[in-house]
Design a protein around this motif. Structure first.
Motif, PDB file in Angstrom:
ATOM      1  N   PHE A 176       2.348  -0.234  -1.445  1.00  0.00           N
ATOM      2  CA  PHE A 176       3.626  -0.648  -0.883  1.00  0.00           C
ATOM      3  C   PHE A 176       4.759   0.194  -1.465  1.00  0.00           C
ATOM      4  O   PHE A 176       5.606   0.713  -0.738  1.00  0.00           O
ATOM      5  N   TYR A 177       4.742   0.353  -2.777  1.00  0.00           N
ATOM      6  CA  TYR A 177       5.804   1.133  -3.421  1.00  0.00           C
ATOM      7  C   TYR A 177       5.790   2.569  -2.903  1.00  0.00           C
ATOM      8  O   TYR A 177       6.819   3.172  -2.641  1.00  0.00           O
ATOM      9  N   ARG A 178       4.585   3.102  -2.754  1.00  0.00           N
ATOM     10  CA  ARG A 178       4.463   4.462  -2.237  1.00  0.00           C
ATOM     11  C   ARG A 178       4.987   4.511  -0.800  1.00  0.00           C
ATOM     12  O   ARG A 178       5.702   5.430  -0.416  1.00  0.00           O
ATOM     13  N   ASP A 236      -0.363 -11.443   6.581  1.00  0.00           N
ATOM     14  CA  ASP A 236       0.604 -11.345   7.674  1.00  0.00           C
ATOM     15  C   ASP A 236       2.006 -11.157   7.116  1.00  0.00           C
ATOM     16  O   ASP A 236       2.799 -10.377   7.636  1.00  0.00           O
ATOM     17  N   ALA A 237       2.288 -11.893   6.035  1.00  0.00           N
ATOM     18  CA  ALA A 237       3.613 -11.791   5.429  1.00  0.00           C
ATOM     19  C   ALA A 237       3.871 -10.382   4.915  1.00  0.00           C
ATOM     20  O   ALA A 237       4.972  -9.846   5.041  1.00  0.00           O
ATOM     21  N   VAL A 238       2.824  -9.760   4.354  1.00  0.00           N
ATOM     22  CA  VAL A 238       2.991  -8.395   3.859  1.00  0.00           C
ATOM     23  C   VAL A 238       3.212  -7.443   5.028  1.00  0.00           C
ATOM     24  O   VAL A 238       4.138  -6.615   5.014  1.00  0.00           O
ATOM     25  N   ARG A 239       2.386  -7.583   6.040  1.00  0.00           N
ATOM     26  CA  ARG A 239       2.492  -6.665   7.181  1.00  0.00           C
ATOM     27  C   ARG A 239       3.837  -6.825   7.874  1.00  0.00           C
ATOM     28  O   ARG A 239       4.393  -5.863   8.413  1.00  0.00           O
ATOM     29  N   ALA A 240       4.372  -8.047   7.833  1.00  0.00           N
ATOM     30  CA  ALA A 240       5.657  -8.294   8.490  1.00  0.00           C
ATOM     31  C   ALA A 240       6.785  -7.501   7.837  1.00  0.00           C
ATOM     32  O   ALA A 240       7.845  -7.316   8.421  1.00  0.00           O
ATOM     33  N   LEU A 241       6.546  -7.014   6.620  1.00  0.00           N
ATOM     34  CA  LEU A 241       7.579  -6.210   5.958  1.00  0.00           C
ATOM     35  C   LEU A 241       7.616  -4.793   6.513  1.00  0.00           C
ATOM     36  O   LEU A 241       8.507  -4.010   6.169  1.00  0.00           O
ATOM     37  N   VAL A 243       5.757  -2.079   6.158  1.00  0.00           N
ATOM     38  CA  VAL A 243       5.417  -0.891   5.379  1.00  0.00           C
ATOM     39  C   VAL A 243       3.961  -0.522   5.650  1.00  0.00           C
ATOM     40  O   VAL A 243       3.102  -1.400   5.693  1.00  0.00           O
ATOM     41  N   THR A 244       3.696   0.753   5.850  1.00  0.00           N
ATOM     42  CA  THR A 244       2.311   1.166   6.075  1.00  0.00           C
ATOM     43  C   THR A 244       1.912   2.210   5.050  1.00  0.00           C
ATOM     44  O   THR A 244       2.686   3.100   4.700  1.00  0.00           O
ATOM     45  N   GLU A 250      -5.939  -1.163   2.056  1.00  0.00           N
ATOM     46  CA  GLU A 250      -7.146  -1.394   1.273  1.00  0.00           C
ATOM     47  C   GLU A 250      -6.961  -2.602   0.354  1.00  0.00           C
ATOM     48  O   GLU A 250      -7.830  -3.474   0.242  1.00  0.00           O
ATOM     49  N   GLY A 251      -5.821  -2.638  -0.274  1.00  0.00           N
ATOM     50  CA  GLY A 251      -5.531  -3.739  -1.187  1.00  0.00           C
ATOM     51  C   GLY A 251      -5.480  -5.074  -0.463  1.00  0.00           C
ATOM     52  O   GLY A 251      -5.994  -6.090  -0.961  1.00  0.00           O
ATOM     53  N   ILE A 252      -4.861  -5.068   0.691  1.00  0.00           N
ATOM     54  CA  ILE A 252      -4.775  -6.317   1.467  1.00  0.00           C
ATOM     55  C   ILE A 252      -6.183  -6.803   1.815  1.00  0.00           C
ATOM     56  O   ILE A 252      -6.503  -7.987   1.638  1.00  0.00           O
TER      57      ILE A 252
END
Length: 441
Positions: A176-178, A236-241, A243-244, A250-252
């Motif tokens: 995500f940071y990357r 879903d919450a992460v993807r909603a942000l 960021v790809t 992989e982590g998700i």
RNA sequence: GUGGCUGUAGCUCAGUUGGCAGAGCACCGGGUUGUGGUCCCGGUUGUCGUGGGUUCAAUUCCCAUCAGUCACCCCA
């Protein structure tokens, strides 16, 4: 001369507390073995350069020095006490790889030492109960899902409040940071790790200062850190942000697997909590922390994670995943809260009274007969008045006092809690199961 | 490692503007001549964390140190 005083950070329990500790260690060990982890003990010391090989010189390691060592012989063969069980284990795996079968599952319950300033629940000498699984070259991700299940079973076998294991995955954070263009994920992690303690505003400041984050980047980091869900919906919450990043995906996937496995086998045990970072630099995948429900202020009492780079020899690497219960910390905190105690201060179930010193032999024979059948028994230290002998038992929480019959009369045993007294034969009588050994609760 | 707070009986704590150290609980003895716990009577709790300084006199004031605890650091 003067009364000895404690040494800061080196706790010594009372016999009652030690009985609790032994009970807890037995339960944990039984669970670890139930899951097929093999026992292992490594030496207390490691070469200092091994302990410090991550470069950080600020590590609070106790160094071993021989009193009569030559003053000028302090070379690079210096020894230090291990500060955890993972680093010695990684060393052991490298050293003994030829004798081990992989994947290798082992548990290790030992003391470790850290030179940090002590406070309640933080000590300089303490016991950890650690499990790890290592494999050669690749470690299947399902092992990361197994760890919380073992710990969940181990901790649920104890008379302590229920636990919540918080899980995250380093790949999510780093990916995500990357993905948002941050160049120093380590610094970002360290800042986010303080979220609980200093709040979002300060974390945003820290992110800007130490990780070079823009306002938008800091905001995104906080949004990620605030995601928490007891199931796979966190994904879903992460993807909603929006960021790809391949590492993020992989982590998700890995974290979804951990959470779903936990949900299936142990509902309510795990929660995906994306603020969990662990300061550790060597974790590369799933990370774990554990809180006691109702005692969140205690902090984590059990933590660990996946590491891919801790051990390697030549072209072979030994990725692993491990988690460690801070036994001393757990005990210290619960003792302090009055939440964990034992029903008596000695193992003794029966005190055999002594009528007079001439008949001590008769009392000894009763004790012998009881012990032979597994009843922890001691003989009264003096032939004082029976009232005093009963009080001896009472002060220690010993539940039964045995009175040898005089002049051929039948023996009698008294439950000093209820006062009930019955005739009994030392070759037959047994206390109820719950009185045989002290009860921890 | 840095800083704050604390340290008096086994436990929880009072106290002295510097003048021989207290309470409750616990403990011990007796009432209760061999069956505790309730009740009554009596008793001991102690280098006032340790070491030094100031003072005629320090548990009290000052310094140091040790320990506990909290925050920071760290949490491998």
């Amino acid at each position: 001369m003067s009364k000895p005083t404690p040494i800061s950070g080196f706790p010594e329990w009372t016999p009652g507390q030690r009985m609790v500790e032994q009970y807890v260690l037995d339960k944990i060990r039984a669970t670890f073995e139930l899951y097929g982890f093999a026992p292992l003990e490594t030496r207390a010391v490691e070469p200092l350069d091994q302990l410090l090989r991550k470069g950080e010189t600020s590590k609070e390691v106790y160094v071993i020095r021989r009193l009569h060592a030559d003053a000028d012989s302090a070379g690079d063969d210096q020894l230090g006490l291990h500060f955890d069980l993972t680093v010695p284990f990684a060393r052991y795996v490298l050293e003994n790889a030829g004798k081990l079968a992989f994947p290798f599952r082992r548990y290790q319950i030992q003391k470790v030492w850290r030179g940090e300033r002590p406070q309640e629940g933080r000590y300089r000498e303490f016991v950890q109960a650690d499990i790890d699984i290592v494999d050669r070259d690749t470690l299947a991700p399902h092992h990361e899902a197994e760890m919380p299940l073992v710990i969940g079973d181990a901790l649920r076998s104890l008379p302590i409040p229920p636990v919540t294991i918080q899980v995250n995955n380093r790949k999510i954070c780093e990916g995500f940071y990357r993905g948002i263009g941050l160049t120093d994920p380590e610094a970002a992690l360290r800042a986010v790790d303080k979220l609980d303690k200093i709040g979002p505003a300060k974390v945003a400041e820290l992110l800007a200062q130490t990780a070079g984050a823009s306002e938008a980047q800091a905001k995104a980091c906080l949004a990620l850190a605030e995601i928490s869900a007891p199931d796979a919906s966190f994904a879903d919450a992460v993807r909603a942000l929006g960021v790809t990043d391949p590492l993020l995906d992989e982590g998700i996937d890995e974290l979804v697997r951990v959470v779903e496995t936990a949900t299936e086998h142990s509902p309510g045990l795990c929660v995906a909590d994306l603020r969990i970072a662990r300061g550790l630099d060597y974790y590369t995948g799933t990370v774990y922390e554990t809180q006691l429900r109702g005692y969140e202020r205690f902090g984590s009492i059990c933590s660990g994670g996946r590491y891919d780079n801790l051990a390697s020899a030549g072209t072979t690497s030994y990725p692993g995943v491990g988690i460690s219960i801070g036994v001393t910390r757990l005990l210290g905190l619960l003792f302090g809260a009055g939440e964990l105690s034992v029903s008596r201060s000695v193992p003794t179930a029966v005190l055999v009274a002594v009528t007079d010193e001439e008949h001590r032999g008769a009392s000894n024979r009763v004790a012998e007969a009881l012990r032979r059948r597994g009843v922890p028994t001691e003989v009264s230290p003096s032939a004082a008045k029976f009232g005093k002998q009963i009080r001896y038992a009472e002060r220690r929480g010993i539940p039964y006092v045995w009175f040898p019959g005089a002049d051929g009369a039948a023996d009698e045993v008294k439950d000093i809690r209820s006062g009930e007294q019955v005739t009994a034969a030392a070759g037959e009588w047994m206390p109820p199961r719950e009185d045989l050994t002290p009860t921890v609760s």
